[in-house]
Design a protein around this motif. Structure first.
Motif, PDB file in Angstrom:
ATOM      1  N   TRP A 227       0.951  -1.328   0.013  1.00  0.00           N
ATOM      2  CA  TRP A 227       0.145   0.130  -0.099  1.00  0.00           C
ATOM      3  C   TRP A 227       0.911   1.170   0.044  1.00  0.00           C
ATOM      4  N   VAL A 228       1.862   1.253   0.797  1.00  0.00           N
ATOM      5  CA  VAL A 228       2.883   2.361   0.722  1.00  0.00           C
ATOM      6  C   VAL A 228       4.241   1.904   1.026  1.00  0.00           C
ATOM      7  N   GLU A 229       5.079   2.551   0.455  1.00  0.00           N
ATOM      8  CA  GLU A 229       6.635   2.302   0.822  1.00  0.00           C
ATOM      9  C   GLU A 229       7.420   3.549   1.632  1.00  0.00           C
ATOM     10  N   LEU A 230       8.227   3.149   2.457  1.00  0.00           N
ATOM     11  CA  LEU A 230       8.967   3.939   3.241  1.00  0.00           C
ATOM     12  C   LEU A 230      10.263   3.755   2.810  1.00  0.00           C
ATOM     13  N   ASN A 231      10.877   4.774   2.627  1.00  0.00           N
ATOM     14  CA  ASN A 231      12.299   4.953   1.957  1.00  0.00           C
ATOM     15  C   ASN A 231      13.285   5.832   2.956  1.00  0.00           C
ATOM     16  N   THR A 232      14.376   5.239   3.139  1.00  0.00           N
ATOM     17  CA  THR A 232      15.272   6.134   3.750  1.00  0.00           C
ATOM     18  C   THR A 232      16.180   6.656   2.380  1.00  0.00           C
ATOM     19  N   TYR A 233      17.027   7.635   2.851  1.00  0.00           N
ATOM     20  CA  TYR A 233      17.952   8.312   1.812  1.00  0.00           C
ATOM     21  C   TYR A 233      19.142   7.402   1.504  1.00  0.00           C
ATOM     22  N   LYS A 234      19.529   7.473   0.377  1.00  0.00           N
ATOM     23  CA  LYS A 234      20.755   6.722  -0.223  1.00  0.00           C
ATOM     24  C   LYS A 234      22.038   7.252   0.561  1.00  0.00           C
ATOM     25  N   ALA A 235      22.388   8.578   0.843  1.00  0.00           N
ATOM     26  CA  ALA A 235      23.576   9.331   1.241  1.00  0.00           C
ATOM     27  C   ALA A 235      23.504   8.954   2.511  1.00  0.00           C
ATOM     28  N   ASN A 236      24.129   7.872   3.338  1.00  0.00           N
ATOM     29  CA  ASN A 236      24.144   7.433   4.414  1.00  0.00           C
ATOM     30  C   ASN A 236      25.593   7.069   4.681  1.00  0.00           C
ATOM     31  N   GLY A 237      26.507   7.100   3.638  1.00  0.00           N
ATOM     32  CA  GLY A 237      28.014   6.431   3.996  1.00  0.00           C
ATOM     33  C   GLY A 237      28.017   5.101   3.957  1.00  0.00           C
ATOM     34  N   SER A 238      27.141   4.355   3.362  1.00  0.00           N
ATOM     35  CA  SER A 238      27.031   2.778   3.761  1.00  0.00           C
ATOM     36  C   SER A 238      27.023   2.250   2.364  1.00  0.00           C
ATOM     37  N   ALA A 239      27.168   1.075   2.204  1.00  0.00           N
ATOM     38  CA  ALA A 239      26.654   0.275   0.934  1.00  0.00           C
ATOM     39  C   ALA A 239      25.499  -0.182   0.797  1.00  0.00           C
ATOM     40  N   VAL A 240      24.690  -0.173   2.088  1.00  0.00           N
ATOM     41  CA  VAL A 240      23.332  -0.662   2.185  1.00  0.00           C
ATOM     42  C   VAL A 240      22.210   0.594   2.343  1.00  0.00           C
ATOM     43  N   CYS A 241      21.210   0.401   2.221  1.00  0.00           N
ATOM     44  CA  CYS A 241      19.981   1.399   2.688  1.00  0.00           C
ATOM     45  C   CYS A 241      18.774   0.461   3.096  1.00  0.00           C
ATOM     46  N   ASP A 242      17.882   1.137   3.721  1.00  0.00           N
ATOM     47  CA  ASP A 242      16.783   0.513   4.331  1.00  0.00           C
ATOM     48  C   ASP A 242      15.704   1.083   3.721  1.00  0.00           C
ATOM     49  N   ALA A 243      14.638   0.100   3.496  1.00  0.00           N
ATOM     50  CA  ALA A 243      13.280   0.463   2.872  1.00  0.00           C
ATOM     51  C   ALA A 243      12.308  -0.252   3.760  1.00  0.00           C
ATOM     52  N   ALA A 244      11.018   0.127   3.410  1.00  0.00           N
ATOM     53  CA  ALA A 244       9.794  -0.765   3.972  1.00  0.00           C
ATOM     54  C   ALA A 244       8.739  -0.629   3.279  1.00  0.00           C
TER      55      ALA A 244
END
Length: 260
Positions: free
Chosen positions: A62-79
């Motif tokens: 129904w909805v996607e929650l996204n963090t920003y890519k510019a976090n100094g890591s090779a991975v990022c989180d989404a939901a």
């Protein structure tokens, strides 16, 4: 003797009137081939809406929650979440499209962790990216959606009875059921939108700090909107089939030719 003949004639007249009335009622219950074909077409339209409604309510996109890519890591989180459960995913930034500032989309392969909301069982709020859900609003959206599906199933049963038993009077009941189910799904979608806004605002003050988030509505919610509109259209079609073919004739009946 005269009275007995009178009563016998009166009884015969009553039986004949009752027989004609029953025959007229049975004739009214029978569907003509043309009318039956229109009912089947409207049922096909309503079936498409029902399929989309079940698909929307049963999935969690129904909805996607996204963090920003510019976090100094090779991975990022989404939901991504729906009415019943939430799935958090850890994605590789190399898989995220280059022109996208946020992590996602959630359909990308990655490490996923899905769980059903606890407020359906223990009454606890869910915590997503250091944000807390407002369980009352989420529960209201889910209950309204289930009521919409139940009313939709009742409408399908009414139309099946019309086609199998010739109970033409159930067309109006089916029309009301399909229209009401479409309205309930629309209300559920709007309540869910309010739950998403409440989730974004309810930031936990405890460390670690909540990451900045963006949200975007996904395909499950789009299926819900499409299902609502199609169900409303199907209910209108069934309601139109209950109206006389030429309603103006009943309002302005033609006058017969007067005898000269």
């Amino acid at each position: 003797m005269m009275w007995s003949n009178f009563f016998m004639q009166e009884e015969s007249r009553r039986r004949g009137a009752a027989g004609r009335r029953r025959a007229h009622e049975q004739q009214g219950l029978e569907l003509t081939p043309e009318h039956e074909g229109k009912v089947k077409l409207a049922l096909l339209l309503a079936t498409v809406g029902a399929t989309l409604a079940v698909l929307s309510v049963g999935t969690e996109f129904w909805v996607e929650l996204n963090t920003y890519k510019a976090n100094g890591s090779a991975v990022c989180d989404a939901a991504h979440l729906g009415l019943w459960k939430v799935c958090t995913k850890r994605l590789w930034q190399a898989d995220v499209p280059a022109g996208r500032e946020t992590c996602g989309p959630a359909e990308l392969p990655g490490e996923a962790n899905c769980s059903y909301f606890k407020f359906f069982t223990t009454g606890e709020n869910a915590h997503i990216f250091q944000r807390t859900t407002k369980k009352e609003v989420n529960l209201a959206a889910a209950v309204i959606a289930v009521l919409g599906l139940a009313v939709m199933a009742l409408g399908c049963l009414c139309i099946i009875m019309v086609l199998s038993k010739g109970a033409d009077f159930l067309l109006r009941v089916g029309a009301v059921c399909f229209g009401l189910s479409g309205l309930l799904l629309l209300v559920s979608l709007e309540v869910f939108r309010h739950s998403v806004r409440a989730l974004m605002q309810r930031v936990n003050p405890e460390p670690p700090p909540a990451p900045p988030l963006t949200y975007e509505y996904s395909w499950s919610l789009g299926c819900g909107v499409g299902a609502s509109l199609i169900l409303l259209l199907g209910g209108g079609c069934f309601l139109g089939l209950t109206l006389p073919s030429r309603p103006w004739e009943s309002l302005c009946p033609k006058r017969g030719h007067q005898a000269t």
